[in-house]
Motif scaffolding. Structure first.
Motif, PDB file in Angstrom:
ATOM      1  N   LEU A 180      39.371  36.068  40.517  1.00  0.00           N
ATOM      2  CA  LEU A 180      40.246  35.608  41.602  1.00  0.00           C
ATOM      3  C   LEU A 180      39.503  35.565  42.926  1.00  0.00           C
ATOM      4  O   LEU A 180      38.524  36.286  43.121  1.00  0.00           O
ATOM      5  CB  LEU A 180      41.444  36.556  41.735  1.00  0.00           C
ATOM      6  N   ASP A 181      40.008  34.730  43.835  1.00  0.00           N
ATOM      7  CA  ASP A 181      39.423  34.734  45.170  1.00  0.00           C
ATOM      8  C   ASP A 181      39.835  36.023  45.884  1.00  0.00           C
ATOM      9  O   ASP A 181      40.655  36.799  45.384  1.00  0.00           O
ATOM     10  CB  ASP A 181      39.860  33.490  45.962  1.00  0.00           C
ATOM     11  N   THR A 182      39.255  36.247  47.069  1.00  0.00           N
ATOM     12  CA  THR A 182      39.492  37.523  47.745  1.00  0.00           C
ATOM     13  C   THR A 182      40.947  37.684  48.186  1.00  0.00           C
ATOM     14  O   THR A 182      41.456  38.801  48.245  1.00  0.00           O
ATOM     15  CB  THR A 182      38.565  37.664  48.970  1.00  0.00           C
ATOM     16  N   VAL A 183      41.634  36.557  48.479  1.00  0.00           N
ATOM     17  CA  VAL A 183      43.038  36.646  48.903  1.00  0.00           C
ATOM     18  C   VAL A 183      43.900  37.141  47.741  1.00  0.00           C
ATOM     19  O   VAL A 183      44.692  38.084  47.870  1.00  0.00           O
ATOM     20  CB  VAL A 183      43.556  35.268  49.386  1.00  0.00           C
ATOM     21  N   SER A 184      43.711  36.522  46.569  1.00  0.00           N
ATOM     22  CA  SER A 184      44.497  36.930  45.405  1.00  0.00           C
ATOM     23  C   SER A 184      44.120  38.352  44.992  1.00  0.00           C
ATOM     24  O   SER A 184      44.968  39.125  44.548  1.00  0.00           O
ATOM     25  CB  SER A 184      44.252  35.969  44.242  1.00  0.00           C
ATOM     26  N   GLN A 185      42.838  38.685  45.136  1.00  0.00           N
ATOM     27  CA  GLN A 185      42.392  40.044  44.808  1.00  0.00           C
ATOM     28  C   GLN A 185      43.126  41.073  45.670  1.00  0.00           C
ATOM     29  O   GLN A 185      43.641  42.078  45.170  1.00  0.00           O
ATOM     30  CB  GLN A 185      40.891  40.152  45.056  1.00  0.00           C
ATOM     31  N   ALA A 186      43.204  40.782  46.981  1.00  0.00           N
ATOM     32  CA  ALA A 186      43.871  41.723  47.883  1.00  0.00           C
ATOM     33  C   ALA A 186      45.353  41.849  47.523  1.00  0.00           C
ATOM     34  O   ALA A 186      45.930  42.936  47.589  1.00  0.00           O
ATOM     35  CB  ALA A 186      43.710  41.262  49.325  1.00  0.00           C
ATOM     36  N   GLN A 187      45.963  40.725  47.115  1.00  0.00           N
ATOM     37  CA  GLN A 187      47.379  40.751  46.739  1.00  0.00           C
ATOM     38  C   GLN A 187      47.594  41.668  45.529  1.00  0.00           C
ATOM     39  O   GLN A 187      48.500  42.499  45.510  1.00  0.00           O
ATOM     40  CB  GLN A 187      47.820  39.310  46.406  1.00  0.00           C
ATOM     41  N   ILE A 188      46.724  41.532  44.509  1.00  0.00           N
ATOM     42  CA  ILE A 188      46.859  42.360  43.301  1.00  0.00           C
ATOM     43  C   ILE A 188      46.639  43.837  43.657  1.00  0.00           C
ATOM     44  O   ILE A 188      47.368  44.722  43.199  1.00  0.00           O
ATOM     45  CB  ILE A 188      45.826  41.924  42.224  1.00  0.00           C
ATOM     46  N   MET A 189      45.661  44.103  44.501  1.00  0.00           N
ATOM     47  CA  MET A 189      45.380  45.494  44.863  1.00  0.00           C
ATOM     48  C   MET A 189      46.548  46.106  45.635  1.00  0.00           C
ATOM     49  O   MET A 189      46.903  47.261  45.456  1.00  0.00           O
ATOM     50  CB  MET A 189      44.084  45.584  45.696  1.00  0.00           C
ATOM     51  N   ARG A 190      47.163  45.301  46.501  1.00  0.00           N
ATOM     52  CA  ARG A 190      48.342  45.794  47.231  1.00  0.00           C
ATOM     53  C   ARG A 190      49.463  46.134  46.259  1.00  0.00           C
ATOM     54  O   ARG A 190      50.198  47.095  46.432  1.00  0.00           O
ATOM     55  CB  ARG A 190      48.830  44.735  48.228  1.00  0.00           C
ATOM     56  N   GLU A 191      49.578  45.313  45.211  1.00  0.00           N
ATOM     57  CA  GLU A 191      50.640  45.583  44.246  1.00  0.00           C
ATOM     58  C   GLU A 191      50.369  46.852  43.441  1.00  0.00           C
ATOM     59  O   GLU A 191      51.281  47.616  43.137  1.00  0.00           O
ATOM     60  CB  GLU A 191      50.823  44.381  43.324  1.00  0.00           C
ATOM     61  N   LEU A 192      49.098  47.084  43.110  1.00  0.00           N
ATOM     62  CA  LEU A 192      48.772  48.321  42.394  1.00  0.00           C
ATOM     63  C   LEU A 192      49.123  49.526  43.272  1.00  0.00           C
ATOM     64  O   LEU A 192      49.691  50.515  42.795  1.00  0.00           O
ATOM     65  CB  LEU A 192      47.286  48.347  42.010  1.00  0.00           C
TER      66      LEU A 192
END
Ligand code: SF4
Length: 589
Positions: A180-192
């Protein structure tokens, strides 16, 4: 203690242990990040914990205690009861774990009914409820969509919602953001983080990115060659690392406020012109088509090192195949040195295949595991009749030395080399053919920070020494900024922005590019954890308008009506957005 892994040793067949004497503990509501490069054994640890080792894999020693119960030695039926129910899992590539010809809703319902005896109606209510709690707006539309209609980040969020639907105590996430790009990565990490904080879910995260681990984990374990080198509270590993390997990893993490060492500027002579390219692929059931590239126009200059950035599915690999002449566009033209590539004759095409070479993401998968490195490097010399048989041995030695690899490696098999060394062998194999153009497809995405930096230096050095035109494809824009003379940012088959390598972060204009940089997990001194990012509403919100409309935090009504054109803001900095004010704020916050 929720999970206690003690002295775990795992083998595949009669080989040396893939995981050796690994121990760590995880409490309820904690995030434990296992950091290491591909081949370090971290994914084997995860697969062992969820009982999904391949057939020839077995636990050779140690124990795995989950919620007071020993998991080693469980029958497959008992594993089945724990997996998905009490331990949820999220795989690296959500696209590959979702069935492309079934709608998300039907797959979600099937998953819930495998683990809970509920009616379809109740399963649907549960799906919508969990999606609402995970801030997935427009759950109804997502459930009615096919996987191909969702972005890579959205598919991974759906996988996470599925994993959470049964209320597991532990979520295991295996490199959930590496495509994933960094934006989607940050979104997934926020969800975790949200799962941990709101539901007390424990998370075991595998990543090669120590920057991500530093920002979200409570504890970090560093793995290399099947062993756990160190394991401690995150702040201790980051500020007082003990192992030399960890120290090197931390020193080599990309930093946005570091001056990039750009390889070369563009020459002014155009080598490729992509004119209004469109490319679609049929979906697997053949009933529909997905768009890979649309209205894409781009010039590539002789001698430049061009970066192509974007998330998986943005069209960057399709672009690479078009440039290599492996595919033709449905519409538009790819022009190479003034000639339309679609009109090349057979001999011209064969000559072109020597001029343009590709280095792949996982070099190990492009080598036969039974061929020694010497044989790998002799192949192109034979196939292209570049050297007589009696000169091949010396040429192979020269190729290895050219990439600073010992000549003795001719006798080694691919699995005996590290990820970075294999990527060098890939490069050496390309260079034997003396190409003019090399396309690198995510060459560093499975590598740890240290080897990533080495490979980038190799690419930059090779580019300069051999006078190449190089195209470097990556989802990691911070990495591209280190070496590229220009970066083209792609979003859903369109060029969103073209940056010059020397562009200041504050001059970046497109909201997507700004989000890409703002969401990077760096270890810059003043970098905070990436802030809240714009909600991904999926596709289809503005069919006639801007492709980024569904995700853009700055969208306006005009953006729904028409697609912004790629406009030159001076010196080759181009952007496709109606906003005229750019950013002007500090991306590092
Ligand atoms: S045109 Fe509108 S929707 Fe598209 S990126 Fe610019 S502000 Fe966002």
């Amino acid at each position: 203690m929720l999970l206690d892994v003690s002295h775990l040793t795992v083998r595949y067949g009669g080989q040396a242990p893939a995981v050796s004497d690994v121990s760590f503990q995880l409490d309820n509501g904690e995030i434990f990040a296992v950091v290491g490069e591909s081949g370090s054994g971290k994914s084997t640890v995860l697969r062992t914990i969820i009982g999904l080792l391949p057939e020839n894999g077995y636990i050779a020693g140690g124990s795995i205690c989950f919620a007071g119960r020993e998991l080693t030695g469980l029958s497959p039926a008992r594993w089945q009861k724990i997996r998905g129910n009490r331990i949820g899992y999220v795989f690296q590539d959500a696209g590959a774990s979702l069935n492309p010809v079934r709608k998300i809703g039907s797959q979600f319902t099937e998953f819930i009914r495998c683990h809970r005896s509920v009616s379809r109606h109740d399963a649907k209510d549960l799906e919508l409820d969990i999606m609402r709690r995970l801030n997935l707006s427009d759950g109804d539309r997502i459930l009615r969509s096919y996987p191909s209609q969702l972005s890579g980040g959205m598919k991974q969020r759906v996988s996470l919602a599925m994993a959470m639907a049964t209320g597991p105590e532990l979520i295991i996430a295996d490199e959930p953001t590496s495509a994933l790009d960094t934006v989607s990565q940050a979104q997934i990490m926020r969800e975790l983080l949200f799962l941990k904080e709101s539901f007390g879910t424990a998370i075991l995260l595998v990543t090669h990115n120590i920057g991500v681990a530093a920002h979200i984990a409570d504890k970090i374990g560093i793995m290399r060659s099947g062993a756990m080198l160190e394991c401690a509270r995150a702040e201790e590993v980051i500020s007082r690392p003990k192992a030399a390997y960890t120290k090197r990893l931390l020193a080599n993490v990309m930093k946005l406020n570091e001056a990039p060492s750009i390889a070369s500027a563009r020459s002014g002579k155009v080598i490729f012109t992509l004119e209004n390219i469109a490319k679609k692929y049929a979906t697997e059931d053949g009933k529909d088509k997905t768009t890979a590239l649309e209205h894409l126009s781009l010039k590539i200059y002789d001698g430049e090192l061009l970066g192509i950035a974007g998330e998986s599915g943005c069209g960057k690999s399709t672009l690479a195949r078009l440039l290599l002449g492996l595919e033709k566009p449905d519409d538009g033209r790819v022009v190479f040195r003034g000639a339309d590539m679609a009109q090349m004759s057979g001999p011209q095409r064969r000559a072109y295949f020597r001029q343009a070479q590709m280095v792949f993401q996982e070099p190990a998968s492009t080598f036969s595991p039974r061929m020694k490195i010497g044989a790998v490097l002799r192949e192109p010399l034979k196939n292209f009749r570049l050297k007589r048989p009696n000169a091949q041995q010396q040429a192979v030695k020269d190729a290895l030395e050219g990439m600073l690899l010992p000549a003795a490696y001719v006798k080694r098999y691919p699995h005996e080399l590290s990820g970075g060394e294999l990527q060098r062998v890939s490069l050496a194999r390309c260079l034997e053919i003396r190409p003019e153009i090399i396309i690198y497809d995510e060459p560093t995405s499975a590598l740890d920070a240290t080897i990533q930096k080495q490979v980038l230096e190799d690419i930059s050095k090779t580019h300069a020494e051999h006078g190449l035109t190089s195209i470097l494809i990556s989802h990691d824009i911070a990495l591209l900024r280190q070496v590229c003379s220009r970066i083209a940012v792609l979003y859903r088959g369109h060029v969103a922005e073209i940056l010059r390598g020397e562009e200041r972060l504050s001059d970046i204009r497109h909201p997507y590019t700004r989000e890409l940089f703002g969401a990077a997990y760096t270890l810059d001194a003043n970098a905070a954890r990436p802030a809240a990012i714009s909600e991904d509403c999926g596709s289809g919100d503005a069919a006639a308008g801007c492709v980024y409309y569904g995700r853009c935090g700055r969208r306006e009504e005009a953006c729904r009506q028409s697609m912004p054109a790629l406009t030159d803001y001076g010196g080759g900095h181009m952007c496709a957005c109606f906003l005229t004010d750019g950013g002007n704020d500090d991306l590092l916050g």
